[in-house]
Design an enzyme around this catalytic site. Structure first.
Site, PDB file in Angstrom:
ATOM      1  N   ASN A  10       5.819   1.332   2.729  1.00 41.27           N
ATOM      2  CA  ASN A  10       5.206   1.230   4.320  1.00 41.27           C
ATOM      3  C   ASN A  10       5.359  -0.431   4.653  1.00 41.27           C
ATOM      4  O   ASN A  10       4.865  -1.536   3.907  1.00 41.27           O
ATOM      5  CB  ASN A  10       3.728   1.378   3.314  1.00 41.27           C
ATOM      6  N   ARG A  69       5.875   5.081   5.923  1.00 38.52           N
ATOM      7  CA  ARG A  69       4.350   5.550   7.063  1.00 38.52           C
ATOM      8  C   ARG A  69       4.442   4.606   8.156  1.00 38.52           C
ATOM      9  O   ARG A  69       5.384   3.251   8.448  1.00 38.52           O
ATOM     10  CB  ARG A  69       2.858   4.192   5.843  1.00 38.52           C
ATOM     11  N   HIS A 158      -5.527   6.052  10.665  1.00 33.60           N
ATOM     12  CA  HIS A 158      -5.761   6.065   8.904  1.00 33.60           C
ATOM     13  C   HIS A 158      -5.484   7.960   8.414  1.00 33.60           C
ATOM     14  O   HIS A 158      -6.119   7.770   7.854  1.00 33.60           O
ATOM     15  CB  HIS A 158      -6.859   5.676   8.755  1.00 33.60           C
ATOM     16  N   GLU A 361      -2.531   6.461  -0.274  1.00 33.11           N
ATOM     17  CA  GLU A 361      -2.000   6.904   0.864  1.00 33.11           C
ATOM     18  C   GLU A 361       0.348   7.492   0.807  1.00 33.11           C
ATOM     19  O   GLU A 361      -0.032   8.798   1.028  1.00 33.11           O
ATOM     20  CB  GLU A 361      -2.066   6.538   1.831  1.00 33.11           C
TER      21      GLU A 361
END
Length: 375
Positions: A10, A69, A158, A361
């Site tokens: 990320n 991500r 999100h 996540e």
């Protein structure tokens, strides 16, 4: 589901979070967070990460893939996508929709392909969960031709978190996801709310970009567009200054100079008027969205708090839901004060179940990577 480890990256504007997980069991084997990185540091940072993984026996031969991500996939990328040169070019085209978020993700993908040239690289998109929003929720009431030409619609954000938490809620309650009407409140430095009906999102607070919706750490959420026109015409601000205002000098920081909820709570307790007002604005906006989503759903089975403040600030949860007994929402103060999630914090006689569910996540990304490679 394969249990071969997946490296999840990320990449932020000045940071790199990484975690190696077994998708099947959810076990985290290794992870970390590199901060204060400059644009030219990402290659060196990834080499450091790969060396650390190799020392731990997690070299390229031990990994199944690398998952990334990516905040904005636009209308083109609506499922986890194996990255090649054409996909990278497509991500570059989407930078105007997420100028702060997508460029570092693209850099992360580029350098990861160099460090791990023989591993599949899969992009997982925060917007993908909302690709099939109902047209009435996705459409802005602006000139239709202009909107179609420039891809203007509600994309949300999100989505990785909302998708994961909604499924965890169903598992925790032991009920089919398809039977639940849910409201998920992701309250981190970035904050968003989503109404989920039968596992499908039907409304969400973030829009074309992650600027719309709730009050956040440095972003103000909903704003009369006339404010921007006024600042352009009368305040003398240019587009770049407005961009900086909206992304970095609004929200809690803009209102009181603080964005960490621990600092905000301490300032409120000390009688700081600006912090007290900022907190009140934050809660008011959240309650406003909660009421709207109860109407959209025709009532909810469950309301779930997740992410940093949502998981760790009991006072926030209590204040947001205070006085909503007529809507069937009653919080148990003891359960709320001790919740460590996943946990139920609603009273026994509450018609609506209220939960705290930690978001993961990175695990969601790892599992989506495996599913994408299996297709």
């Amino acid at each position: 589901m394969s249990d071969r480890p997946v490296l999840v990256l990320n990449a932020g504007s000045s940071s790199l979070k990484y975690q190696v997980l077994r998708p099947g069991t959810g076990e985290s084997l290794l992870g970390g967070h590199l901060e204060r990185l400059h644009h030219d540091d990402f290659a060196a940072a990834l080499l450091r990460v790969s060396a650390e993984l190799a020392d731990a026996g997690l070299g390229a031969d031990a990994l199944a893939a690398v998952g990334h991500r990516v905040v904005h996939g636009g209308s083109r990328f609506v499922v986890p996508t194996l990255v090649d040169d054409a996909v990278l070019a497509g991500l570059e085209e989407l930078v105007p929709l997420a100028p702060l978020h997508n460029p570092p993700a693209i850099e992360g993908v580029r350098h990861a392909r160099e460090v791990y040239p023989d591993l599949p690289q899969v992009a997982v998109f925060d917007t993908a969960f909302f690709a099939d929003l109902p047209v009435e929720a996705a459409t802005y009431a602006v000139d239709r031709t202009l909107a179609e030409r420039h891809g203007i619609r509600r994309y949300g954000a999100h989505g990785i978190s909302h998708h994961y938490v909604a499924a965890e809620v169903a598992a925790f309650l032991g009920r089919p996801l398809a039977e639940l009407d849910q409201i998920v409140l992701h309250l981190g430095n970035g904050a968003s709310a989503t109404a989920i009906q039968g596992g499908r999102p039907v409304e969400t607070s973030m829009g074309l970009t992650p600027l719309e919706g709730l009050v956040m750490g440095t972003r103000g959420g909903d704003l009369d567009p006339g404010v921007l026109l006024h600042l352009l015409r009368v305040g003398g601000l240019d587009v770049d200054q407005l961009d900086d205002l909206l992304h970095h000098r609004s929200g809690l920081r803009g209102l009181c100079g603080l964005q960490d909820f621990r600092d905000l709570q301490a300032a409120r307790d000390a009688g700081d008027e600006a912090a007290t007002t900022a907190y009140a604005v934050y809660c008011h906006r959240l309650r406003k969205y909660l009421g709207a989503y109860l109407a959209v759903l025709g009532g909810a089975d469950v309301i779930t708090f997740t992410a940093g403040a949502g998981e760790h600030v009991p006072r926030l949860r209590a204040d947001v839901l205070a006085g909503l007994e007529r809507l069937g929402i009653i919080v148990d103060p003891v359960h709320n004060g001790t919740a460590r999630g996943p946990a139920r914090i609603s009273a026994d006689d509450s018609e609506v179940t209220v939960l705290v569910v930690p978001t993961r996540e990175e695990l969601s990304i790892a599992r989506q990577v495996v599913e994408a490679l299996a297709d």
